[in-house]
Design a protein around this motif. Structure first.
Motif, short mmCIF file in Angstrom:
data_model
loop_
_atom_site.label_atom_id
_atom_site.label_comp_id
_atom_site.label_asym_id
_atom_site.label_seq_id
_atom_site.Cartn_x
_atom_site.Cartn_y
_atom_site.Cartn_z
N UNK A 88 1.61 10.41 -17.11
CA UNK A 88 0.37 10.48 -16.37
C UNK A 88 -0.72 11.28 -17.37
N UNK A 89 -0.41 11.74 -18.52
CA UNK A 89 -1.12 12.47 -19.35
C UNK A 89 -1.80 11.21 -20.50
N UNK A 90 -1.28 10.29 -20.25
CA UNK A 90 -1.80 9.00 -21.16
C UNK A 90 -3.52 8.97 -20.92
N UNK A 91 -4.13 8.91 -21.86
CA UNK A 91 -5.43 8.79 -21.57
C UNK A 91 -6.19 8.71 -23.00
N UNK A 92 -7.62 8.54 -23.07
CA UNK A 92 -8.31 8.90 -24.15
C UNK A 92 -8.88 10.40 -23.85
N UNK A 93 -8.72 11.27 -24.99
CA UNK A 93 -8.96 12.82 -24.86
C UNK A 93 -10.38 12.81 -25.67
N UNK A 94 -11.31 13.32 -24.96
CA UNK A 94 -12.55 13.70 -25.49
C UNK A 94 -12.83 15.44 -25.64
N UNK A 95 -13.24 15.62 -26.79
CA UNK A 95 -13.82 16.87 -26.90
C UNK A 95 -15.51 17.18 -26.67
N UNK A 96 -15.93 18.06 -26.11
CA UNK A 96 -17.33 18.22 -25.90
C UNK A 96 -17.83 19.54 -25.92
N UNK A 97 -19.23 19.79 -26.29
CA UNK A 97 -19.29 21.45 -26.63
C UNK A 97 -20.92 21.47 -25.95
N UNK A 98 -21.20 22.84 -25.79
CA UNK A 98 -22.61 23.21 -25.45
C UNK A 98 -22.95 24.31 -26.24
N UNK A 99 -24.27 24.27 -26.53
CA UNK A 99 -24.90 25.36 -27.41
C UNK A 99 -24.71 26.77 -26.66
N UNK A 122 -4.22 9.19 -26.40
CA UNK A 122 -2.78 9.83 -26.19
C UNK A 122 -2.16 9.00 -25.45
N UNK A 123 -0.88 8.37 -25.76
CA UNK A 123 -0.11 7.61 -25.13
C UNK A 123 1.23 8.11 -24.95
#
Length: 126
Positions: A88-99, A122-123
């Motif tokens: 169930x952790x299979x997915x595309x993982x994205x990082x994001x930021x805020x100033x 991640x598969x």
């Protein structure tokens, strides 16, 4: 601002991976960083977030106790250590930021983030 996510791959259930998010382009520094994921046919899900100033962290319910977010100040990189991986952790993982800083209650809200990386797959499969 540029975010470069890496570290994804194929892993068997129960295995581990460490994702990295290299952050560049801020004139001072980022305030908050987060990891999100999206599986095919599913909505984007918040995974974890980290507030740089005080080190506050927060996790989504589905990953609590298995994933750990951290940062390396010298490398301006945020990591996501993932243990006990499940299919169930299979997915595309994205990082994001805020100033700026994000209040505790909105740390896992994707709408408050200003910059996004390209994602890393991640598969988890046997």
């Amino acid at each position: 601002v540029q975010l470069q996510a890496s570290g994804g791959g194929l892993v068997k259930p129960g295995g581990s991976l460490r994702l990295s998010c290299q952050i560049s382009g801020y004139t001072s520094d980022y305030g908050t960083a987060g990891w999100f994921r999206q599986a095919p046919g599913k909505e984007r899900e918040a995974v974890s977030c980290l507030r740089r100033g005080d080190g506050f962290t927060k996790y989504g319910e589905s990953v609590k106790g298995r994933f750990t977010i951290s940062r390396d100040r010298t490398k301006n990189t945020v990591y996501l250590e993932m243990n006990g991986l499940k299919p169930d952790d299979t997915a595309v993982y994205y990082c994001a930021t805020r100033a700026g800083r994000i209040i505790t209650g909105r740390c896992l809200d994707p709408d408050v983030y200003e910059n996004w990386g390209q994602g890393t797959q991640v598969t988890v499969s046997s």
